[in-house]
Design a protein around this motif. Structure first.
Motif, PDB file in Angstrom:
ATOM      1  N   ASN A 165       0.818  -1.216   0.000  1.00  0.00           N
ATOM      2  CA  ASN A 165       0.000   0.000   0.000  1.00  0.00           C
ATOM      3  C   ASN A 165       0.854   1.269   0.000  1.00  0.00           C
ATOM      4  O   ASN A 165       0.495   2.280  -0.622  1.00  0.00           O
ATOM      5  CB  ASN A 165      -0.915   0.008   1.230  1.00  0.00           C
ATOM      6  CG  ASN A 165      -2.030  -1.011   1.089  1.00  0.00           C
ATOM      7  OD1 ASN A 165      -2.451  -1.323  -0.016  1.00  0.00           O
ATOM      8  ND2 ASN A 165      -2.492  -1.554   2.205  1.00  0.00           N
ATOM      9  N   LEU A 166       2.004   1.247   0.683  1.00  0.00           N
ATOM     10  CA  LEU A 166       2.858   2.428   0.690  1.00  0.00           C
ATOM     11  C   LEU A 166       3.450   2.684  -0.693  1.00  0.00           C
ATOM     12  O   LEU A 166       3.607   3.840  -1.119  1.00  0.00           O
ATOM     13  CB  LEU A 166       3.974   2.272   1.728  1.00  0.00           C
ATOM     14  CG  LEU A 166       3.511   2.324   3.190  1.00  0.00           C
ATOM     15  CD1 LEU A 166       4.688   2.149   4.134  1.00  0.00           C
ATOM     16  CD2 LEU A 166       2.817   3.640   3.481  1.00  0.00           C
ATOM     17  N   ARG A 168       2.025   1.954  -3.550  1.00  0.00           N
ATOM     18  CA  ARG A 168       0.952   2.560  -4.352  1.00  0.00           C
ATOM     19  C   ARG A 168       0.761   4.028  -3.974  1.00  0.00           C
ATOM     20  O   ARG A 168       0.512   4.889  -4.813  1.00  0.00           O
ATOM     21  CB  ARG A 168      -0.346   1.792  -4.137  1.00  0.00           C
ATOM     22  CG  ARG A 168      -0.316   0.390  -4.721  1.00  0.00           C
ATOM     23  CD  ARG A 168      -1.619  -0.331  -4.389  1.00  0.00           C
ATOM     24  NE  ARG A 168      -1.591  -1.706  -4.895  1.00  0.00           N
ATOM     25  CZ  ARG A 168      -2.506  -2.610  -4.611  1.00  0.00           C
ATOM     26  NH1 ARG A 168      -3.521  -2.281  -3.814  1.00  0.00           N
ATOM     27  NH2 ARG A 168      -2.423  -3.826  -5.106  1.00  0.00           N
ATOM     28  N   PHE A 169       0.871   4.288  -2.658  1.00  0.00           N
ATOM     29  CA  PHE A 169       0.677   5.663  -2.201  1.00  0.00           C
ATOM     30  C   PHE A 169       1.759   6.583  -2.784  1.00  0.00           C
ATOM     31  O   PHE A 169       1.475   7.695  -3.245  1.00  0.00           O
ATOM     32  CB  PHE A 169       0.726   5.692  -0.658  1.00  0.00           C
ATOM     33  CG  PHE A 169       0.586   7.057  -0.070  1.00  0.00           C
ATOM     34  CD1 PHE A 169      -0.663   7.632   0.119  1.00  0.00           C
ATOM     35  CD2 PHE A 169       1.714   7.800   0.282  1.00  0.00           C
ATOM     36  CE1 PHE A 169      -0.788   8.898   0.647  1.00  0.00           C
ATOM     37  CE2 PHE A 169       1.588   9.060   0.819  1.00  0.00           C
ATOM     38  CZ  PHE A 169       0.337   9.623   1.002  1.00  0.00           C
ATOM     39  N   ARG A 170       2.981   6.104  -2.753  1.00  0.00           N
ATOM     40  CA  ARG A 170       4.072   6.945  -3.273  1.00  0.00           C
ATOM     41  C   ARG A 170       3.902   7.193  -4.775  1.00  0.00           C
ATOM     42  O   ARG A 170       4.207   8.263  -5.270  1.00  0.00           O
ATOM     43  CB  ARG A 170       5.406   6.259  -2.992  1.00  0.00           C
ATOM     44  CG  ARG A 170       5.775   6.217  -1.508  1.00  0.00           C
ATOM     45  CD  ARG A 170       7.187   5.702  -1.305  1.00  0.00           C
ATOM     46  NE  ARG A 170       7.529   5.611   0.100  1.00  0.00           N
ATOM     47  CZ  ARG A 170       7.518   4.501   0.807  1.00  0.00           C
ATOM     48  NH1 ARG A 170       7.186   3.355   0.223  1.00  0.00           N
ATOM     49  NH2 ARG A 170       7.846   4.504   2.068  1.00  0.00           N
ATOM     50  N   ARG A 172       1.091   7.428  -6.310  1.00  0.00           N
ATOM     51  CA  ARG A 172      -0.042   8.353  -6.527  1.00  0.00           C
ATOM     52  C   ARG A 172       0.305   9.769  -6.051  1.00  0.00           C
ATOM     53  O   ARG A 172      -0.060  10.740  -6.682  1.00  0.00           O
ATOM     54  CB  ARG A 172      -1.273   7.821  -5.786  1.00  0.00           C
ATOM     55  CG  ARG A 172      -2.492   8.698  -5.919  1.00  0.00           C
ATOM     56  CD  ARG A 172      -3.689   8.072  -5.231  1.00  0.00           C
ATOM     57  NE  ARG A 172      -4.851   8.944  -5.268  1.00  0.00           N
ATOM     58  CZ  ARG A 172      -6.005   8.666  -4.684  1.00  0.00           C
ATOM     59  NH1 ARG A 172      -6.154   7.514  -4.028  1.00  0.00           N
ATOM     60  NH2 ARG A 172      -7.007   9.518  -4.766  1.00  0.00           N
ATOM     61  N   CYS A 178       6.440   9.714   2.465  1.00  0.00           N
ATOM     62  CA  CYS A 178       5.797   8.696   3.301  1.00  0.00           C
ATOM     63  C   CYS A 178       6.883   7.751   3.817  1.00  0.00           C
ATOM     64  O   CYS A 178       7.590   7.140   3.027  1.00  0.00           O
ATOM     65  CB  CYS A 178       4.770   7.931   2.473  1.00  0.00           C
ATOM     66  SG  CYS A 178       3.966   6.603   3.365  1.00  0.00           S
ATOM     67  N   VAL A 192       3.496  10.691   7.380  1.00  0.00           N
ATOM     68  CA  VAL A 192       3.342  11.204   6.017  1.00  0.00           C
ATOM     69  C   VAL A 192       3.464  12.719   6.063  1.00  0.00           C
ATOM     70  O   VAL A 192       2.699  13.386   6.783  1.00  0.00           O
ATOM     71  CB  VAL A 192       1.982  10.806   5.417  1.00  0.00           C
ATOM     72  CG1 VAL A 192       1.867  11.342   3.996  1.00  0.00           C
ATOM     73  CG2 VAL A 192       1.806   9.296   5.438  1.00  0.00           C
ATOM     74  N   VAL A 202      -5.261  12.973   0.865  1.00  0.00           N
ATOM     75  CA  VAL A 202      -4.384  11.935   1.397  1.00  0.00           C
ATOM     76  C   VAL A 202      -5.111  11.105   2.464  1.00  0.00           C
ATOM     77  O   VAL A 202      -4.991   9.873   2.517  1.00  0.00           O
ATOM     78  CB  VAL A 202      -3.109  12.578   1.994  1.00  0.00           C
ATOM     79  CG1 VAL A 202      -2.326  11.565   2.821  1.00  0.00           C
ATOM     80  CG2 VAL A 202      -2.244  13.122   0.880  1.00  0.00           C
ATOM     81  N   ALA A 205      -7.310   8.663   0.755  1.00  0.00           N
ATOM     82  CA  ALA A 205      -6.530   7.598   0.102  1.00  0.00           C
ATOM     83  C   ALA A 205      -5.990   6.592   1.117  1.00  0.00           C
ATOM     84  O   ALA A 205      -6.007   5.370   0.874  1.00  0.00           O
ATOM     85  CB  ALA A 205      -5.369   8.226  -0.675  1.00  0.00           C
ATOM     86  N   MET A 206      -5.524   7.079   2.251  1.00  0.00           N
ATOM     87  CA  MET A 206      -4.987   6.175   3.263  1.00  0.00           C
ATOM     88  C   MET A 206      -6.102   5.329   3.898  1.00  0.00           C
ATOM     89  O   MET A 206      -5.905   4.147   4.190  1.00  0.00           O
ATOM     90  CB  MET A 206      -4.258   6.974   4.344  1.00  0.00           C
ATOM     91  CG  MET A 206      -2.939   7.585   3.882  1.00  0.00           C
ATOM     92  SD  MET A 206      -1.705   6.327   3.457  1.00  0.00           S
ATOM     93  CE  MET A 206      -1.243   5.735   5.074  1.00  0.00           C
ATOM     94  N   THR A 209      -6.996   2.188   2.163  1.00  0.00           N
ATOM     95  CA  THR A 209      -6.086   1.053   2.357  1.00  0.00           C
ATOM     96  C   THR A 209      -6.320   0.347   3.692  1.00  0.00           C
ATOM     97  O   THR A 209      -5.641  -0.628   4.010  1.00  0.00           O
ATOM     98  CB  THR A 209      -4.628   1.530   2.308  1.00  0.00           C
ATOM     99  OG1 THR A 209      -4.371   2.375   3.449  1.00  0.00           O
ATOM    100  CG2 THR A 209      -4.343   2.290   1.030  1.00  0.00           C
TER     101      THR A 209
END
Length: 657
Positions: A165-166, A168-170, A172, A178, A192, A202, A205-206, A209
């Motif tokens: 998940n991290l 994917r977050f980075r 996006r 993060c 973050v 954000v 989005a978090m 997850t």
């Protein structure tokens, strides 16, 4: 049979005697006060005074409920053996004058609020410290992590999905930083750095997850400093709670005073409430009520002796009046009022079924339990409860029913050869002479006995209805709806015994049964529609009435439960004994310990479960098969005006010393 004859009583007196008469009626407790049967008049209860007393009672009850949590806990036997408080009328008046329930209520309310708020603060503080603990090594004050353009968010996520998940977050949010702070107990703690314009995006989005957000934005200081500060606050909260609880325990010593005052207010409310039913003129009042005819002379004599300037008039109930019901049975049958009232009370002028059901109920109860050992144990237990704790009301009646039920069960159990599931062959020779039937080996014999008992029970109920119809001069109903049906069921029984149960009877009996059944069936068919006008309706109604034989057949089958429950009791008792015998051979004498535990636990369980089943199913046979033949029910309980003290009793002599 034992519904008390009721009389309507009217009392006329001067208004100045009102309070004295109310107190006397409450003391005697024999009159149920009703609304006065006049269309107009002045009813002027002191509503403001009544509301004030009700408020005091509510405060007193609230105080008692609060103080109960801080009183010394009582054991079960102390609770059962606790006796009511006792106080004289004079001391009660002094207590009401000296003690302010309002003040005690306010103090208890304040203490309760303090304890509740401190407990909430304690929980919130512990939660905050717990959420900051993973970040304790962060040595930067939290307020310094916030700038004009950026902010720091703190998150927790399951570590098994954290890396994916991290990543994917980075991808996006490439302009957000993060990083994982550390991992512990299957969770990954994430920080973050996010631009303010992306703050909300954000968070969404978090959360998608499955991450959990920690709102540390309003906190100041390093996590370690905040945790230490919260520990200090929690100590302070605990001290405040301890002081409040100590004061509550000190106040608990005044619980008895508040209980006495609660009863005092309850009595005042009762006196004021009953006044709403009075009829007033300028200088007089009238009250009406129901009283048992048995209490008339006592009330008349003592009333006029105590207050001679009043007029007391008694009369019989009018046709359109429905008096309350007071059951008045003898000592032997009174406990079975508990069984009757579980179903309902008879209406006025109806037969009280209590003495009629008593022998059947207790015999059916014994047939369902069918074990002499269980019967004697049940009788012994209930005897101890009755003598030691002296239960009153419904509990007292129930204990007496179970006591008699235990004794009768002991007798039935010996006849059926049942003693704690043991084989009758181990009984002493003198006891074996009384064994008449073994339900496990001769179930059909026991089933026949159950059906015969059921048939007698039903016909007895129909006989009660027959007598009631004769007394009401409904002679045709008594003959064609009751007597003919009773005879029909009696002559039909031999045919059922031989045809369904494969029994054997002399030919002469069968001839009488066959031709008697045909003749009585014809009478039922021809008279069932006797009230109908047209010939067709008479025929159709006669057919419908004759169909009732199916219902009676089903009623008789219902008594098979006597056999089923008796077999269940015996089978479980034998199983308990067999299991106990199996573990007896365990090494190091542990088998004997296990055997004793199994025997005690198993037989206690069997006794409890089957006593409940015996009571319920014996009651069911009364309510559905017996009452349906003659009993309507629906009567209202007689509730005389009397003292309703909950915690105390008032001494007869008034003494302020």
């Amino acid at each position: 049979m034992a519904v008390s004859r009721m009389l309507k009583v009217q009392i006329l007196g001067h208004t100045a005697l009102k309070d004295e008469i109310k107190s006397y009626l409450r003391e005697t407790g024999v009159v149920e006060i009703t609304d006065v049967s006049f269309e107009d008049g002045d009813s002027s209860p002191r509503q403001e005074d009544l509301r004030e007393i009700q408020a005091k009672l509510e405060q007193a009850e609230s105080v008692i409920e609060f103080l109960d949590r801080y009183s010394e806990p009582l054991t079960f036997f102390e609770k059962v053996a606790r006796v009511p408080l006792e106080i004289s009328e004079g001391k009660l008046a002094d207590l009401a004058e000296k003690v302010s329930v309002e003040q005690v209520y306010e103090e208890c309310n304040t203490l309760q609020g303090t304890i509740r708020s401190m407990s909430d603060s304690l929980a919130r503080s512990a939660e905050l410290a717990g959420s900051l603990t993973p970040w304790r090594d962060l040595d930067v004050p939290l307020e310094d992590l916030k700038t004009e353009g950026y902010n720091v968010q703190f998150w927790t996520i399951q570590d098994k999905v954290a890396d994916r998940n991290l990543e994917r977050f980075r991808e996006r949010f490439e302009f957000c930083d993060c990083s994982e702070f550390h991992r512990e107990n299957g969770k990954s703690y994430i920080a973050v750095i996010v631009a303010n314009e992306l703050y909300a995006e954000v968070i969404e989005a978090m959360k998608e997850t499955g991450a959990h957000h920690h709102g540390f934005e309003k906190l100041e200081g390093t996590p370690a400093a905040i945790i230490d500060a919260q520990e200090g606050l929690r100590s302070e909260y605990r001290e405040n709670i301890a002081r409040a609880e100590e004061r509550a325990r000190a106040l608990a010593s005044r619980r008895d005073e508040i209980c006495l005052l609660a009863d005092h207010y309850r009595e005042m409310i009762g006196l004021s409430s009953v006044e709403e039913r009075f009829y007033y003129t300028d200088s007089t009042f009238i009250l009406e009520g129901w009283v048992r005819a048995l209490d008339r002379k006592r009330l008349e004599k003592e009333f006029l002796k105590k207050v001679d300037e009043i007029e007391v008039v008694f009369r019989e109930p009018l046709k359109d009046e429905e008096p309350p019901i007071c059951l008045d049975n003898g000592r032997a049958s009174r406990p079975y009022e508990f069984v009757t009232t579980l179903y309902g009370r008879p209406i006025y002028r109806e037969v009280d079924p209590t003495p009629l059901l008593a022998p059947f109920f207790i015999l059916f109860f014994a047939m369902c339990l069918t074990d002499a050992g269980y019967g004697l144990t049940l009788a012994a237990l209930t005897a101890v409860i009755i003598m030691r704790f002296k239960p009153s009301g419904g509990a007292g009646l129930l204990m007496r029913v179970l006591f008699v039920g235990g004794l009768v069960t002991a007798g039935v159990g010996i006849i059926a050869g049942g003693v704690f599931g043991l084989n009758a062959s181990v009984f002493p020779p003198w006891l074996q002479k009384f064994v008449f039937i073994d339900p496990l080996r001769e179930p059909m014999k026991m089933l026949n006995i159950s059906f015969i008992m059921g048939l007698v029970h039903m016909i007895f109920g129909m006989g009660v209805r027959f007598v009631a119809n004769i007394r009401a001069k409904l002679f045709s109903d008594a003959v064609f709806d009751d007597l003919v049906w009773m005879l029909f069921l009696i002559v039909l029984a031999p045919l059922g015994y031989t045809g369904i149960l494969n029994g054997s009877l002399p030919d002469q009996v069968m001839e009488v049964s066959k031709w008697g059944s045909v003749g009585l069936a014809a009478v039922i068919f021809l008279t069932g529609g006797r009230r109908q006008g047209s010939f067709v309706k008479k025929i159709l109604t006669g057919l419908v009435r004759f169909y009732d034989v199916i219902g009676y057949f089903g009623d008789v089958l219902s008594y098979a439960r006597l056999l089923a429950l008796g077999l269940a009791t015996s089978a479980i008792a034998i199983a308990v004994n067999d299991i106990a015998a199996m573990v007896k051979g365990m090494p190091f004498y542990t088998g004997y310990i296990a055997m004793i535990l199994i025997l005690i636990g198993g037989h206690t369980f069997n006794l409890a479960v089957n006593t409940l089943g015996a009571f319920v199913h014996s009651g069911r046979l009364q309510y559905l098969e017996f009452f349906s033949k003659f009993f309507t029910g629906g009567g209202r309980e007689f509730r005389p005006f009397k003292s309703e003290r909950k915690f105390s009793v008032l001494k007869k002599t008034d003494n302020r010393s």
